[in-house]
Design an enzyme around this catalytic site. Structure first.
Site, mmCIF file in Angstrom:
data_model
loop_
_atom_site.group_PDB
_atom_site.id
_atom_site.type_symbol
_atom_site.label_atom_id
_atom_site.label_comp_id
_atom_site.label_asym_id
_atom_site.label_seq_id
_atom_site.Cartn_x
_atom_site.Cartn_y
_atom_site.Cartn_z
ATOM 1 N N CYS A 78 -7.633 13.107 20.383
ATOM 2 C CA CYS A 78 -7.837 13.932 21.541
ATOM 3 C C CYS A 78 -7.377 12.972 22.936
ATOM 4 C CB CYS A 78 -9.108 14.364 21.652
ATOM 5 S SG CYS A 78 -10.390 13.478 20.558
ATOM 6 N N ARG A 137 -10.088 4.790 10.883
ATOM 7 C CA ARG A 137 -11.697 4.701 11.029
ATOM 8 C C ARG A 137 -12.234 3.537 10.104
ATOM 9 N NH1 ARG A 137 -13.303 10.788 12.350
ATOM 10 N NH2 ARG A 137 -11.968 11.179 14.073
ATOM 11 N N GLN A 182 -5.460 14.187 10.373
ATOM 12 C CA GLN A 182 -6.075 15.424 10.616
ATOM 13 C C GLN A 182 -4.920 16.556 10.903
ATOM 14 O OE1 GLN A 182 -8.042 13.832 14.053
ATOM 15 N NE2 GLN A 182 -10.048 14.019 12.833
ATOM 16 N N ASP A 224 -4.817 18.383 13.366
ATOM 17 C CA ASP A 224 -5.907 18.253 14.486
ATOM 18 C C ASP A 224 -4.953 19.195 15.712
ATOM 19 O OD1 ASP A 224 -7.850 17.771 16.000
ATOM 20 O OD2 ASP A 224 -7.257 15.418 16.389
ATOM 21 N N HIS A 255 -5.947 20.826 20.005
ATOM 22 C CA HIS A 255 -6.807 20.973 21.093
ATOM 23 C C HIS A 255 -6.190 22.039 21.834
ATOM 24 C CE1 HIS A 255 -7.188 16.862 19.608
ATOM 25 N NE2 HIS A 255 -8.482 16.991 19.879
ATOM 26 N N LYS A 296 -20.596 23.456 18.127
ATOM 27 C CA LYS A 296 -19.597 23.423 17.317
ATOM 28 C C LYS A 296 -19.967 24.253 15.985
ATOM 29 C CE LYS A 296 -21.149 19.381 14.411
ATOM 30 N NZ LYS A 296 -21.013 18.310 13.816
#
Length: 717
Positions: free
Chosen positions: A404, A433, A451, A453, A455, A538
């Site tokens: 992000c 991570r 991911q 991912d 946004h 969420k």
RNA sequence: GCUGCUGUAGCUCAGUGGUAGAGCACUUCCUUGGUAAGGAAGAGGUCAUGGGUUCAAGUCCCAUCAGCAGCUCCA
């Protein structure tokens, strides 16, 4: 009292649920396990007049009574909790000096934590189980009694139950009276409820033993935890054990190795770092291509960002140093960087004495760095600022723990107008991570993951529509891979807390919009107040696989925090700067986890469209090899994933190997096929389909791929 | 990270303080076949790593690393 059928009865206060059951029929009374009154589960033999004051009132003041038997789902927990007591009783009979901790139920059974001097191992299980069976055979009742705090304390003290004494003093400090349950010589501080007598337990099994700590805190004394499970019926236990075996058989770590999907080599590559072997990578590429195509059609813009970023990027986002423990250590432009980093950390946790400080000063000097602004007399805060200033001037990078922050800067890289919103940026972004060692698990929990991912940057007004579209996308993705049993968990804010970013109005509107969308979609969802992250509500997709296990996969999260931190703005209709809302979403979650889950769900036998090897051509002998290669070429040109088995064995052996390798279709070719331009197709599931022209087989197979047909039948011996 | 268990061939696993084993997979040769295992030979090992005990350690002890199960955590 009001019964579920609506009939009402009036009883004196000392009447118990069991009395009422007896009044209805002897048979019912025999099968009653517990009762539920106004939504609370209680012992069947508790006087209802005594319970009533503890209950929430129903609308009309009646007590709503449900008699629970082994058929009601609430009963199993009561049974297992009682089984935990039986286990504790057995352990106390067999071992000396046992201190009892807690014995709750879990999803599949129960456990009890003990402080015992001798280590208990699985070899001790038979004798503990035998003792439990003795206790069960005696069918002694569970008797509840109340004591006030001082009496309770004294009782536990007399019983040498120091952990219980401590719990009364700390955990139960607010309670004026506490309840106990007695079963024969065994007395335990316990909230209950319990089954009427131990005879209701028809099947027990001790499952495992593990270490634990008093109240789950590693600083507290270590305990031994015995896990067990219990059922009303031997058949149910057998079924449960079968499900466990089934889960074991589907273990993606085993199947992943067996079928050459992925490998992890902790010693020479690194813990939690997944290597995608060619076959596993093919599954992943299929998933990526599938999703990429969908996203492009649904108005997403592809973006790319690098694997590292300046530490300052994550300081802005708030991920550093807050989540430092789960990040890989920063990369430094110079050797001094690491030194200063350690220096700063030791200042922070107070472990740096002046001697150590002198040594560090000398060390950096030897490396040719001077810190003229650093004074020994400064406050810790000022010292850390000096070190930080140096680090700012010299580059530090972080392996990105999230995509992000990069995406926020992609938003910022150009002037944004409301006309461009919603802006949907997607990337298969690989993040790193440093998960705790004990958490790593095959592909399901790794340290480097990709991911799916994206946004979405939008206005508050657009949140509802974007959320709806995201839910639709996720539903479509899950349905495409044959997962149709799922629910959504909607995490909302805790109304009594002030830890949240964003205005109350924003939250109200957003939560209302999310709830509305889920209601309209007719989806199965539940709300979890207080579970939201501080930055926004969420929705998580909880998916059940074919053997009933629940997985948290896709997620949609609103975020009011990052737009604030990165000062994201767009120019509105009013020619004023406005702050966008950000939505994080990932239908797969991560490719690693999703693929691992699919391996287990399908027991390694992927449906045609996801399969890494859709067809294997099996020549009858070397004489047919040339034709086999020609057939494979045609299938390959039709877009099928095809291989040729050119090994020297008999066709029976080739079929066996292809079946064991879970190849979807086999094409057996011999002289007969070569002559007529046919192939003899064999289905992994249904067996021999007979000979057919190549074109016909191609049509059939490509159709199955195109339709993303999921044939659940999985035969693995 | 914590507790417990485990670590022997690519995989699954035997192995009693005294010469390192099996099945599958792999390589080569023979076999050329019709819908779930044809035959033979061969190659493959610092017994996780480092210490210790012992005349002698895969085996016993300690430490480290890693795996598994559970606990705690999970932006």
């Amino acid at each position: 009292m009001r019964l579920p059928d609506g009939a009402t009865q009036t009883h004196p206060g000392h009447t118990t649920s069991m009395d009422i059951a007896t009044g209805i029929s002897e048979g019912l009374a025999r099968s009653v396990v517990a009762a539920e009154v106004n939504g609370k589960v209680i012992d069947a033999d508790r006087p209802l007049g005594e319970v009533a004051p503890e209950l929430s009132k129903s609308a009309d003041g009646e007590l709503d009574l449900r008699l629970l038997t082994s058929r009601d789902s609430e009963s199993l927990d009561v049974l297992r909790h009682s089984a935990a007591h039986v286990m504790a009783r057995a352990v106390m009979r067999l071992y000396d000096g046992v201190s009892l901790a807690f014995g709750p139920t879990t999803e599949g059974g129960f456990y009890y934590d003990f402080d015992v001097n001798v280590p208990i191992s699985e070899e001790d299980f038979p004798k503990i189980e035998a003792e439990m069976k003795k206790i069960i055979k005696d069918k002694e009742p569970f008797e509840r009694f109340l004591l006030d705090r001082d009496e309770a304390r004294k009782l536990c003290d007399d019983l040498d139950q120091d952990l219980k004494v401590e719990h009364i003093d700390t955990g139960l400090a607010e309670h004026a009276t506490v309840s106990f349950y007695r079963q024969g010589e065994f007395v335990d501080l316990c909230r209950g409820p319990h089954i009427p007598d131990a005879g209701k337990i028809k099947a027990i099994k001790l499952m495992s033993v593990a270490g634990s700590h008093w109240k789950g805190d590693v600083k507290n004394r270590p305990l031994q935890r015995l896990y067990g499970t219990a059922f009303f019926d031997k058949k149910e236990l057998k079924q449960y054990l079968h499900q466990l075996e089934e889960a074991k058989r589907r273990d993606h770590r085993v199947l992943g190795r067996q079928h050459g999907l992925f490998a992890i080599n902790p010693d020479e590559v690194g813990q939690g770092l997944c290597l995608w072997l060619p076959k596993g990578a093919r599954v992943r590429v299929t998933l990526e291509d599938f999703l990429r195509k969908e996203l492009l059609q649904r108005g997403y813009d592809p973006v790319y960002s690098p694997h590292i970023g300046r530490v300052e990027l994550y300081e802005t986002s708030g991920h550093f140093p807050y989540y430092r423990d789960s990040q890989f250590a920063p990369l430094f432009g110079t050797e001094v960087g690491g030194l200063l980093d350690a220096w700063s950390n030791r200042l922070e946790d107070g472990s740096l004495d002046s001697d150590g400080e002198d040594k560090l000063m000398a060390a950096i000097e030897a490396l040719g760095v001077e810190l003229p602004n650093y004074k020994l007399s400064m406050s810790v805060e000022d010292k850390r600022r000096v070190l930080h200033d140096w680090q700012l001037a010299n580059e530090r990078y972080l392996l990105k723990p999230m995509n992000c922050p990069h995406h926020c800067h992609i938003f910022k890289a150009q002037a944004r107008s409301y006309r461009q919103l919603p802006l949907r940026l997607f990337e298969f972004g690989t993040v790193y991570r440093h998960e705790q060692t004990g958490e790593l698990n095959g592909m399901l929990r790794v340290r480097g993951l990709t991911q799916d991912d994206a946004h979405i940057f939008c206005t508050s007004d657009q949140v509802e529509e974007e959320f709806r579209a995201t839910i639709e996308l996720t539903k479509f993705v899950l349905q495409s891979v044959g997962l149709d049993d799922y629910r959504v968990q909607l995490s909302l804010r805790d109304p009594d807390s002030s830890k949240y970013v964003g205005s109350e109005d924003q939250w109200d509107a957003a939560e209302g919009a999310l709830r509305g969308v889920l209601e309209q979609s007719g989806m199965n969802f539940n709300e979890e107040p207080g579970e939201a992250a501080f930055y926004g509500p969420k929705a998580d997709f909880m998916v059940r696989d074919c053997i009933g296990r629940s997985w948290q996969l896709g997620t949609v999260q609103l975020d009011y925090n990052l737009p604030e931190r990165f000062k994201l703005e767009y120019n509105g209709k009013d020619n004023q700067a406005h702050r966008p809302v950000m939505i994080h979403r990932a239908p797969f979650g991560s490719l690693e986890r999703f693929t691992g889950m699919l391996i287990e769900h399908f027991a390694g036998a992927f449906p045609m469209w996801l399969s890494p090897e859709q067809v294997r051509v099996l020549p009858l002998s070397d004489k047919s090899l040339e034709y086999a290669v020609a057939v494979a070429k045609q299938l390959d040109e039709a877009g099928l994933k095809v291989t040729v088995d050119s090994s020297g064995g008999k066709v029976q052996a080739k079929i066996r190997n292809a079946q064991l390798d879970l190849v979807n279709y086999m094409a057996v070719v011999g002289p007969k096929e070569a002559e007529t331009g046919q192939i003899a197709l064999r289905d992994r599931i249904d067996g021999d389909l007979g000979s057919m022209p190549i074109a016909q087989a191609v049509a059939r197979l490509t159709e199955e791929v195109k339709n993303r047909t999921v044939r659940q039948a999985v035969k693995v011996e």
